[in-house]
Design a protein around this motif. Sequence first.
Motif, PDB file in Angstrom:
ATOM      1  N   THR A 143      -1.831   2.718  -8.986  1.00 51.52           N
ATOM      2  CA  THR A 143      -0.650   2.956  -9.817  1.00 51.52           C
ATOM      3  C   THR A 143       0.678   2.922  -9.066  1.00 51.52           C
ATOM      4  O   THR A 143       1.723   3.133  -9.682  1.00 51.52           O
ATOM      5  CB  THR A 143      -0.761   4.326 -10.512  1.00 51.52           C
ATOM      6  N   HIS A 144       0.660   2.687  -7.751  1.00 50.93           N
ATOM      7  CA  HIS A 144       1.876   2.649  -6.945  1.00 50.93           C
ATOM      8  C   HIS A 144       2.609   3.996  -6.946  1.00 50.93           C
ATOM      9  O   HIS A 144       3.836   4.065  -6.911  1.00 50.93           O
ATOM     10  CB  HIS A 144       2.829   1.541  -7.415  1.00 50.93           C
ATOM     11  N   ARG A 145       1.873   5.086  -6.970  1.00 51.91           N
ATOM     12  CA  ARG A 145       2.515   6.395  -6.896  1.00 51.91           C
ATOM     13  C   ARG A 145       2.783   6.784  -5.446  1.00 51.91           C
ATOM     14  O   ARG A 145       2.198   6.234  -4.505  1.00 51.91           O
ATOM     15  CB  ARG A 145       1.628   7.449  -7.580  1.00 51.91           C
ATOM     16  N   TRP A 146       3.648   7.782  -5.291  1.00 56.38           N
ATOM     17  CA  TRP A 146       4.044   8.315  -3.984  1.00 56.38           C
ATOM     18  C   TRP A 146       2.896   9.152  -3.448  1.00 56.38           C
ATOM     19  O   TRP A 146       2.666  10.277  -3.881  1.00 56.38           O
ATOM     20  CB  TRP A 146       5.312   9.126  -4.157  1.00 56.38           C
ATOM     21  N   LEU A 147       2.138   8.625  -2.513  1.00 54.49           N
ATOM     22  CA  LEU A 147       0.915   9.279  -2.061  1.00 54.49           C
ATOM     23  C   LEU A 147       1.143  10.651  -1.430  1.00 54.49           C
ATOM     24  O   LEU A 147       0.309  11.549  -1.618  1.00 54.49           O
ATOM     25  CB  LEU A 147       0.163   8.371  -1.085  1.00 54.49           C
ATOM     26  N   PRO A 148       2.234  10.872  -0.662  1.00 46.71           N
ATOM     27  CA  PRO A 148       2.409  12.209  -0.071  1.00 46.71           C
ATOM     28  C   PRO A 148       2.529  13.321  -1.108  1.00 46.71           C
ATOM     29  O   PRO A 148       2.337  14.498  -0.773  1.00 46.71           O
ATOM     30  CB  PRO A 148       3.703  12.070   0.747  1.00 46.71           C
ATOM     31  N   GLY A 149       2.847  12.990  -2.353  1.00 42.72           N
ATOM     32  CA  GLY A 149       2.995  14.007  -3.377  1.00 42.72           C
ATOM     33  C   GLY A 149       1.748  14.254  -4.203  1.00 42.72           C
ATOM     34  O   GLY A 149       1.768  15.073  -5.129  1.00 42.72           O
ATOM     35  N   PRO A 184      -0.185  11.608   8.759  1.00 41.48           N
ATOM     36  CA  PRO A 184      -1.492  11.543   9.415  1.00 41.48           C
ATOM     37  C   PRO A 184      -2.676  11.838   8.499  1.00 41.48           C
ATOM     38  O   PRO A 184      -3.736  11.223   8.636  1.00 41.48           O
ATOM     39  CB  PRO A 184      -1.373  12.582  10.527  1.00 41.48           C
ATOM     40  N   ALA A 185      -2.512  12.759   7.545  1.00 43.51           N
ATOM     41  CA  ALA A 185      -3.610  13.069   6.630  1.00 43.51           C
ATOM     42  C   ALA A 185      -3.916  11.871   5.736  1.00 43.51           C
ATOM     43  O   ALA A 185      -5.088  11.540   5.479  1.00 43.51           O
ATOM     44  CB  ALA A 185      -3.260  14.290   5.779  1.00 43.51           C
ATOM     45  N   LEU A 186      -2.872  11.208   5.246  1.00 41.02           N
ATOM     46  CA  LEU A 186      -3.081  10.015   4.423  1.00 41.02           C
ATOM     47  C   LEU A 186      -3.699   8.892   5.242  1.00 41.02           C
ATOM     48  O   LEU A 186      -4.539   8.134   4.745  1.00 41.02           O
ATOM     49  CB  LEU A 186      -1.752   9.558   3.829  1.00 41.02           C
ATOM     50  N   ARG A 187      -3.298   8.783   6.474  1.00 39.00           N
ATOM     51  CA  ARG A 187      -3.880   7.775   7.354  1.00 39.00           C
ATOM     52  C   ARG A 187      -5.382   7.994   7.501  1.00 39.00           C
ATOM     53  O   ARG A 187      -6.170   7.036   7.447  1.00 39.00           O
ATOM     54  CB  ARG A 187      -3.195   7.823   8.723  1.00 39.00           C
ATOM     55  N   SER A 188      -5.792   9.237   7.637  1.00 39.41           N
ATOM     56  CA  SER A 188      -7.222   9.541   7.724  1.00 39.41           C
ATOM     57  C   SER A 188      -7.932   9.211   6.415  1.00 39.41           C
ATOM     58  O   SER A 188      -9.064   8.715   6.418  1.00 39.41           O
ATOM     59  CB  SER A 188      -7.419  11.027   8.057  1.00 39.41           C
ATOM     60  N   ALA A 189      -7.256   9.464   5.287  1.00 36.21           N
ATOM     61  CA  ALA A 189      -7.843   9.145   3.988  1.00 36.21           C
ATOM     62  C   ALA A 189      -8.022   7.651   3.815  1.00 36.21           C
ATOM     63  O   ALA A 189      -9.010   7.189   3.226  1.00 36.21           O
ATOM     64  CB  ALA A 189      -6.968   9.710   2.871  1.00 36.21           C
ATOM     65  N   VAL A 190      -7.080   6.878   4.312  1.00 36.51           N
ATOM     66  CA  VAL A 190      -7.184   5.417   4.258  1.00 36.51           C
ATOM     67  C   VAL A 190      -8.396   4.944   5.054  1.00 36.51           C
ATOM     68  O   VAL A 190      -9.165   4.085   4.602  1.00 36.51           O
ATOM     69  CB  VAL A 190      -5.886   4.775   4.786  1.00 36.51           C
ATOM     70  N   ASP A 199      -5.544  15.724  -2.848  1.00 36.26           N
ATOM     71  CA  ASP A 199      -6.559  14.966  -2.116  1.00 36.26           C
ATOM     72  C   ASP A 199      -7.407  14.095  -3.045  1.00 36.26           C
ATOM     73  O   ASP A 199      -7.703  12.933  -2.725  1.00 36.26           O
ATOM     74  CB  ASP A 199      -7.469  15.917  -1.334  1.00 36.26           C
ATOM     75  N   ASP A 200      -7.813  14.642  -4.180  1.00 35.48           N
ATOM     76  CA  ASP A 200      -8.648  13.871  -5.101  1.00 35.48           C
ATOM     77  C   ASP A 200      -7.886  12.695  -5.692  1.00 35.48           C
ATOM     78  O   ASP A 200      -8.444  11.600  -5.872  1.00 35.48           O
ATOM     79  CB  ASP A 200      -9.179  14.760  -6.232  1.00 35.48           C
ATOM     80  N   GLU A 201      -6.609  12.906  -5.995  1.00 38.72           N
ATOM     81  CA  GLU A 201      -5.799  11.817  -6.533  1.00 38.72           C
ATOM     82  C   GLU A 201      -5.598  10.715  -5.496  1.00 38.72           C
ATOM     83  O   GLU A 201      -5.659   9.519  -5.831  1.00 38.72           O
ATOM     84  CB  GLU A 201      -4.446  12.353  -6.992  1.00 38.72           C
ATOM     85  N   VAL A 202      -5.376  11.112  -4.266  1.00 37.73           N
ATOM     86  CA  VAL A 202      -5.233  10.121  -3.199  1.00 37.73           C
ATOM     87  C   VAL A 202      -6.512   9.306  -3.051  1.00 37.73           C
ATOM     88  O   VAL A 202      -6.476   8.074  -2.964  1.00 37.73           O
ATOM     89  CB  VAL A 202      -4.881  10.813  -1.869  1.00 37.73           C
ATOM     90  N   ARG A 203      -7.624  10.004  -3.044  1.00 39.16           N
ATOM     91  CA  ARG A 203      -8.912   9.314  -2.897  1.00 39.16           C
ATOM     92  C   ARG A 203      -9.117   8.320  -4.043  1.00 39.16           C
ATOM     93  O   ARG A 203      -9.577   7.188  -3.826  1.00 39.16           O
ATOM     94  CB  ARG A 203     -10.047  10.341  -2.857  1.00 39.16           C
ATOM     95  N   GLU A 204      -8.764   8.715  -5.253  1.00 36.47           N
ATOM     96  CA  GLU A 204      -8.893   7.823  -6.407  1.00 36.47           C
ATOM     97  C   GLU A 204      -8.017   6.580  -6.248  1.00 36.47           C
ATOM     98  O   GLU A 204      -8.459   5.459  -6.516  1.00 36.47           O
ATOM     99  CB  GLU A 204      -8.503   8.584  -7.687  1.00 36.47           C
ATOM    100  N   GLU A 205      -6.782   6.770  -5.800  1.00 37.12           N
ATOM    101  CA  GLU A 205      -5.878   5.641  -5.619  1.00 37.12           C
ATOM    102  C   GLU A 205      -6.403   4.671  -4.563  1.00 37.12           C
ATOM    103  O   GLU A 205      -6.303   3.449  -4.725  1.00 37.12           O
ATOM    104  CB  GLU A 205      -4.485   6.143  -5.206  1.00 37.12           C
ATOM    105  N   LEU A 206      -6.966   5.215  -3.506  1.00 32.91           N
ATOM    106  CA  LEU A 206      -7.430   4.376  -2.397  1.00 32.91           C
ATOM    107  C   LEU A 206      -8.766   3.705  -2.699  1.00 32.91           C
ATOM    108  O   LEU A 206      -8.923   2.494  -2.495  1.00 32.91           O
ATOM    109  CB  LEU A 206      -7.557   5.217  -1.127  1.00 32.91           C
ATOM    110  N   VAL A 207      -9.711   4.482  -3.172  1.00 26.51           N
ATOM    111  CA  VAL A 207     -11.070   3.973  -3.365  1.00 26.51           C
ATOM    112  C   VAL A 207     -11.160   3.057  -4.579  1.00 26.51           C
ATOM    113  O   VAL A 207     -11.743   1.965  -4.512  1.00 26.51           O
ATOM    114  CB  VAL A 207     -12.071   5.141  -3.475  1.00 26.51           C
TER     115      VAL A 207
END
Length: 275
Positions: free
Chosen positions: A164-170, A207-213, A173-181
């Motif tokens: 969805t092109h959302r601002w990942l830092p905001g 760094p946390a987002l980098r690890s999630a990627v 964790d579950d939402e980030v994982r959904e966007e990435l996976v």
Amino acid sequence: MRSQVRFAGMVADPVVRVARPLGRRRGAALTLVGWHRIGDATDGLTTTLPDFQRHLDVLEEWGAIVLPLDEAHRMLVAGELPERAVALTFDDGYASVVEQAWPLLRQRGLPATLFAVSGYLRPGARFPWDEGHRRGDDLVRLLTAPELCAAAAEGLDIGSHTVTHRWLPGLGDDEVREELVRSRADLEDLLARPVRSFAYPMGGWNPALRSAVEAAGYDLAITTERGRNRADQHPASLRRAFAFDRADDVRRQLDGAFTWMRPIERRRALREPTW
């Protein structure tokens, strides 16, 4: 570009050209260049077709060796990267990239990667910041899934730019994982090929987002922080600069004259953009 930034780049340019041979002692470096869309506008996201053509001319005059993104990174890590190695990228998935930029790149035999937002690959979709444009405006039109597949079949490399092109830092964790996976899975199902590269929307990363990627299975990810990439640069936070309009400014970017802006831009990247 603001005049004071351009002036500072002009002042820094001779310095970085002198310093460049000293940097070679650390090994070859990879330069990543980015664009968003092609069209007749001056809005910070758009590059005119004549300007884009001049950018490609500058790359040739500079002696750039343009490589596919994944191959360039592999060669960087292996210590096999040639001098003046460059990889070309496009964010978001605007139709103008395939309709106008990609034919020029193919004519010149230049590879490129387009980072697509998987949830917007449908007719009539447009990003929130483009809602003010009149309906049917080709400038803001996004690629549909069939158009993306056709470009990929012609050799355009495709990476992920989330769902969805959302601002990942905001996001949580579950939402980030959904966007990435899910974005990677959707694109792989669509293209029937692996999708291993990622670009952080609006440059938002930490760094946390980098690890999630990395956990999501991507081999590399790209930021919007200026600078060249050496072999010791983390593969999930590679540096990249978006091309300025003027060809002489692009030449200065290639020489590293605007790298001094990275600390300033890094502070800006900590805040969510507004539109």
